[in-house]
Motif scaffolding. Structure first.
Motif, mmCIF file in Angstrom:
data_model
loop_
_atom_site.group_PDB
_atom_site.id
_atom_site.type_symbol
_atom_site.label_atom_id
_atom_site.label_comp_id
_atom_site.label_asym_id
_atom_site.label_seq_id
_atom_site.Cartn_x
_atom_site.Cartn_y
_atom_site.Cartn_z
ATOM 1 N N PRO A 25 0.832 -1.212 0.000
ATOM 2 C CA PRO A 25 0.000 0.000 0.000
ATOM 3 C C PRO A 25 0.861 1.255 0.000
ATOM 4 C CG PRO A 25 -0.724 -1.552 1.688
ATOM 5 C CD PRO A 25 0.586 -2.058 1.172
ATOM 6 N N THR A 26 0.435 2.233 -0.764
ATOM 7 C CA THR A 26 1.145 3.513 -0.798
ATOM 8 C C THR A 26 0.149 4.631 -0.534
ATOM 9 O OG1 THR A 26 0.830 3.718 -3.196
ATOM 10 C CG2 THR A 26 2.858 2.679 -2.435
ATOM 11 N N THR A 27 0.655 5.720 -0.013
ATOM 12 C CA THR A 27 -0.198 6.868 0.294
ATOM 13 C C THR A 27 -0.307 7.766 -0.928
ATOM 14 O OG1 THR A 27 1.578 8.327 1.006
ATOM 15 C CG2 THR A 27 0.716 6.774 2.640
ATOM 16 N N SER A 28 -1.165 8.767 -0.845
ATOM 17 C CA SER A 28 -1.282 9.716 -1.947
ATOM 18 C C SER A 28 -0.314 10.886 -1.784
ATOM 19 C CB SER A 28 -2.719 10.242 -2.052
ATOM 20 O OG SER A 28 -3.130 10.837 -0.848
ATOM 21 N N THR A 29 0.544 10.818 -0.780
ATOM 22 C CA THR A 29 1.610 11.817 -0.655
ATOM 23 C C THR A 29 2.523 11.681 -1.873
ATOM 24 O OG1 THR A 29 1.525 11.613 1.744
ATOM 25 C CG2 THR A 29 3.462 12.684 0.803
ATOM 26 N N ILE A 30 2.737 12.754 -2.569
ATOM 27 C CA ILE A 30 3.393 12.685 -3.872
ATOM 28 C C ILE A 30 4.809 12.128 -3.758
ATOM 29 C CG2 ILE A 30 4.152 14.003 -5.880
ATOM 30 C CD1 ILE A 30 1.095 13.685 -5.524
ATOM 31 N N ALA A 31 5.049 11.032 -4.448
ATOM 32 C CA ALA A 31 6.384 10.439 -4.625
ATOM 33 C C ALA A 31 7.014 9.909 -3.347
ATOM 34 C CB ALA A 31 7.337 11.453 -5.280
ATOM 35 N N SER A 32 6.281 9.906 -2.232
ATOM 36 C CA SER A 32 6.914 9.484 -0.980
ATOM 37 C C SER A 32 7.279 8.012 -0.963
ATOM 38 C CB SER A 32 5.999 9.810 0.212
ATOM 39 O OG SER A 32 4.825 9.028 0.181
ATOM 40 N N HIS A 33 6.665 7.218 -1.855
ATOM 41 C CA HIS A 33 6.957 5.779 -1.872
ATOM 42 C C HIS A 33 8.189 5.436 -2.702
ATOM 43 C CE1 HIS A 33 4.540 6.668 -5.388
ATOM 44 N NE2 HIS A 33 4.736 5.463 -5.900
ATOM 45 N N ALA A 55 10.861 16.486 -4.363
ATOM 46 C CA ALA A 55 12.164 16.169 -3.770
ATOM 47 C C ALA A 55 12.306 14.685 -3.487
ATOM 48 C CB ALA A 55 12.341 16.975 -2.476
ATOM 49 N N SER A 56 11.217 14.010 -3.100
ATOM 50 C CA SER A 56 11.304 12.578 -2.794
ATOM 51 C C SER A 56 11.640 11.773 -4.043
ATOM 52 C CB SER A 56 9.986 12.078 -2.193
ATOM 53 O OG SER A 56 9.737 12.690 -0.951
ATOM 54 N N ALA A 57 11.051 12.146 -5.187
ATOM 55 C CA ALA A 57 11.363 11.448 -6.432
ATOM 56 C C ALA A 57 12.799 11.715 -6.858
ATOM 57 C CB ALA A 57 10.401 11.884 -7.533
ATOM 58 N N THR A 58 13.212 12.967 -6.731
ATOM 59 C CA THR A 58 14.594 13.309 -7.062
ATOM 60 C C THR A 58 15.565 12.521 -6.201
ATOM 61 O OG1 THR A 58 13.954 15.545 -7.737
ATOM 62 C CG2 THR A 58 16.256 15.205 -7.163
ATOM 63 N N ALA A 59 15.251 12.414 -4.917
ATOM 64 C CA ALA A 59 16.109 11.657 -4.008
ATOM 65 C C ALA A 59 16.177 10.195 -4.409
ATOM 66 C CB ALA A 59 15.596 11.784 -2.574
ATOM 67 N N ALA A 60 15.027 9.607 -4.733
ATOM 68 C CA ALA A 60 14.996 8.183 -5.061
ATOM 69 C C ALA A 60 15.748 7.881 -6.350
ATOM 70 C CB ALA A 60 13.554 7.711 -5.167
#
Length: 790
Positions: A173-181, A238-243
């Motif tokens: 399951p993933t949240t709708s927080t953008i790119a946090s997964h 930023a989360s997507a960039t980090a990943a």
């Protein structure tokens, strides 16, 4: 047909009208042959995927219908993204997936691949997978609709949210927080490959784990890959960039990370357009991440692209991104009025690319079905979906707070204590020799009194011995042994596979921890300073703390995050190395926050956190006061009274501190006042209590030890014993820990006197100026005298 507003009825009518206008092919193609010349997707498989796409579309229509009379609570649909059915078909059902919220067709295909709910590790994706029928999608239909109506019988989140996920389908399951997964996906990929390569861990985690805690590796085969999908606007987060950066960084350094990122690009982030060419340019420019592209509205092209990308990742164990161009139909969600930000020509162009209609045209052109047959399939699936929607409306909702929070943070303290006791038995038994060898032949409890930092170091080493799945990592923790030497020597004792340095990015450090925990490891990441945690706190709030909540405990991410923090570090000060903000941690439901003040508490508390993570899947933050790391004295220079013998796993009751239990010190013979504090406040309060004792005032100093959950019963008991409470809070007056302590007293009906001494609502400045805003020993003494004078 007018295209100024694309309603569910518009979309439904257009599908029927467009399909009815098609003429059937003169020659029928063999369904066992490729659906198109030069392709590998067969006609039979294309028909099955069409059913999945139609099922997803009908689910979107049903969600809007339910919402129209107040029974549907989630209408972010998948219309226009149904090409992700081809991605699911190109993968194996045992490839763990973290999905975008427009993944309805993917979910339908994956559910059909595992019809009994039992994964087959050898079942490949593609044409060799078990055939799917409309009936095979029935489970997916009921799962999704239960989420839409917030049914307590939803097998995924149990009515807590509408998410795509099931443990038996390997969908996290993933949240709708953008790119946090995305950072978690990288962590899962790195952990899967690490476990695959480590014989002692990867193939034996299903047997005895250290501590007897029962951590086990998920049932994913050794050549599994992780798939992670997201929207085009997410690449700017930023989360997507980090990943993506971390995946490339790992690949550049030779670390294998088998992750397939899938960017489903509809050109919009709600109402904001992605600039033309930006997404492709951004994804292509990522070093170490292989780029693949395909038209997500063309089933054949999407399948071929997904199959090629998945095969490359599986073979090379390296990261790649599949860029699928898609469209978004019916707006972002709910009653979104697209005409406020889109022209009618643009909406019409997207309708022409409708992937469900495109697949229908493909099947008709290939002679695999005529338009009337496909409309009949469409109607049959729609009738089944609407029938199921009517059934789930009446299912019960969560009816109490206890039901809501049940899976949030389960606590089994007796089992945790048993795990610690088992460790003690092993430390004193046959494992004693190995333990002595790990400490260079001299056990820490025999080395004399230790500082707080030395005690944490020894406890980490004991944890590594007792939990073979445990790994310590973060910035500077391996080669250097940590900025303050707390992890010194661990890499030499346990090797680079279990103690390693990461890149300098807190989001990625926590993401690695989240993924590693989900893959069966016991991660202990380090955040170098508390102020730096705020860069990445959503990885704790949005990802870590919600996992059990959103999966009814089917998934968990055990993790103990070590953080150096709090103030009073005068040699290297300023607001970013002396951060006293912990409110964001205490505000996260279910998160355990521990603050050891003394060496003889540090090891038992860390041991409890590790055991709780292993047993209950707890997410713990172990906040270590920097200023106390190397403190040796309490009252006068040279007294050594802040040093303590190491509480090893084989020691007395001090080897274990139950989560949420305080520690009480008695100073003086009388019982005049209770001081409640934690961290640096313990040492200052004990010094102040000594001054008060010289004046004939007896003091109880209560070390909270746990900031979440607060030791409320201990607070009430010790406050009631004297009737006078001074709360010494080194965090800020607003949003500080003291507010929670005072609130607990009020809630319990405490009627005695109470007063607070807290830090000023300010960042901590550099140098001597810090003393102007922080709690001091003198302020504590003055506060106590004022309280006694009442």
């Amino acid at each position: 047909m007018l295209c100024d507003v694309t309603t569910p009825q518009d979309l439904d009518d257009r599908f029927r009208e467009s399909l009815a206008a098609l003429a059937g092919a003169a020659r029928r193609r063999d369904p066992d042959q490729p659906v198109r010349d030069g392709a590998t997707l067969t006609g039979t498989r294309a028909l099955e995927l069409f059913d999945a796409q139609v099922t997803s579309r009908q689910l979107d229509l049903a969600a809007r219908w339910l919402r129209s009379f107040g029974e549907g609570y989630h209408t972010i649909g998948s219309a226009g993204h149904e090409g992700n059915a081809a991605v699911a078909a190109a993968l194996r059902p045992t490839d763990p997936a973290l999905l975008h919220y427009r993944s309805g067709a993917f979910y339908c295909v994956r559910a059909a691949q595992v019809p009994s709910g039992e994964s087959d590790a050898d079942a490949p994706g593609g044409d060799d997978a078990d055939g799917a029928t409309p009936e095979a999608y029935a489970r997916a239909v009921r799962d999704v609709l239960r989420g839409v109506v917030a049914s307590a019988e939803d097998p995924v989140a149990g009515g807590r949210d509408k998410v795509f996920g099931r443990s038996d389908l390997a969908i996290v399951p993933t949240t709708s927080t953008i790119a946090s997964h995305l950072p978690r996906a990288v962590g899962m990929g790195l952990a899967l490959e690490r476990l695959r390569r480590l014989d002692g861990i990867g193939r034996r985690l299903g047997g005895r784990t250290g501590g007897g805690a029962g951590l086990s590796r998920p049932p994913w085969p050794s050549d599994a890959l992780v798939v992670c999908s997201f929207g085009d606007a997410s690449i700017n987060h930023a989360s997507a960039t980090a990943a993506l950066n971390t995946a490339g960084w790992c690949d550049h350094t030779g670390l294998r990370v088998p992750v397939l990122f899938v960017c489903e690009d509809n050109g919009l982030g709600i109402s904001v357009r992605s600039p033309e060419g930006w997404v492709e340019a951004t994804l292509r420019s990522r070093p170490g991440v292989r780029y693949f592209g395909a038209d997500g509205c063309d089933l054949v092209e999407a399948y071929e692209g997904a199959a090629e990308a998945a095969a490359w990742v599986r073979r090379h164990r390296r990261p790649a991104v599949l860029h699928l161009s898609t469209v978004r139909l019916m707006g972002h969600a709910g009653a979104d009025a697209e005409t406020a930000y889109r022209g009618t020509d643009e909406i019409a162009a997207d309708l022409e690319r409708d992937p469900v209609l495109a697949t229908a045209r493909l099947l008709v052109d290939a002679g695999l079905a005529d338009p009337t047959e496909l409309i009949a399939r469409y109607d049959e699936i729609g009738w089944e979906v609407r029938k199921t929607a009517e059934e789930v409306i009446g299912e019960p909702k969560l009816a109490s707070a206890a039901d809501v929070v049940a899976p949030l943070a389960p606590r089994r303290p007796l089992r945790v204590a048993r795990v610690v006791a088992d460790a003690a038995a092993r430390a004193a038994g046959p494992g004693a020799a190995a333990r002595a060898a790990a400490f260079g032949g001299k056990l820490p409890e025999l080395a004399g009194p230790l500082t707080l930092a030395q005690s944490v170091n020894a406890a980490l080493a004991d944890g590594m011995l007792d939990h073979p799945e445990m790994a310590v990592f973060g910035e500077d923790v391996a080669a250097r042994g940590g900025v303050y030497g707390v992890t010194k020597g661990l890499r030499e004792r346990f090797g680079v596979s279990r103690v390693f340095d990461t890149l300098l990015d807190e989001t990625s450090v926590l993401g690695l921890g989240l993924g590693a925990g989900m893959a069966g490891m016991l991660p202990v990441p380090e955040i170098q300073y508390l102020a730096y945690l705020h860069n990445a706190e959503d990885q704790l709030r949005g990802e870590a703390a919600t996992m059990q909540f959103l999966s009814r405990g089917a998934f968990r991410n055990p993790m103990v995050v070590r953080v150096a923090g709090l103030a009073y570090e005068e040699e290297f000060g300023g607001p970013f190395h002396n951060d006293n903000s912990v409110a964001v941690l205490r505000d996260v439901p279910g998160l355990v926050v521990a603050v050891p003040a003394r060496a003889d508490d540090a090891a038992p508390m860390l041991r409890s956190c590790l055991a709780s993570a292993a047993v209950d899947g707890s997410v713990c933050v172990f906040l270590e006061p920097i200023a106390l790391y190397h403190t040796r004295d309490l009252y006068v220079d040279g007294d050594g009274e802040w040093l303590d013998p190491y509480q090893g796993p084989g020691g007395w009751v001090g080897a274990h501190v139950p989560i949420g239990r305080a520690r009480v010190y008695g100073v003086g013979s009388a019982e005049d006042i209770t001081i409640i504090t934690f961290g640096n406040g313990v040492r200052m309060s004990l010094r102040a209590a000594a001054h008060l004792a010289a004046e004939g005032v007896g003091t109880r100093v209560v070390d909270l030890r746990w900031l979440s959950p607060l030791p409320v019963p201990d607070i009430i008991r010790e406050a009631s014993a004297t009737g006078r409470v001074l709360v010494v809070d080194e965090t800020r007056r607003s949003g500080g820990v003291g507010e929670g302590v005072i609130a607990a007293l009020v809630d319990a009906g405490y009627v005695g006197a109470a007063r607070r001494v807290a830090a000023v609502d300010s960042f901590v400045p550099l140098g001597p100026a810090a003393r102007q805003v922080l709690v001091s020993e003198e302020a504590i003494t003055h506060g106590a005298r004022t309280l006694l004078a009442r």
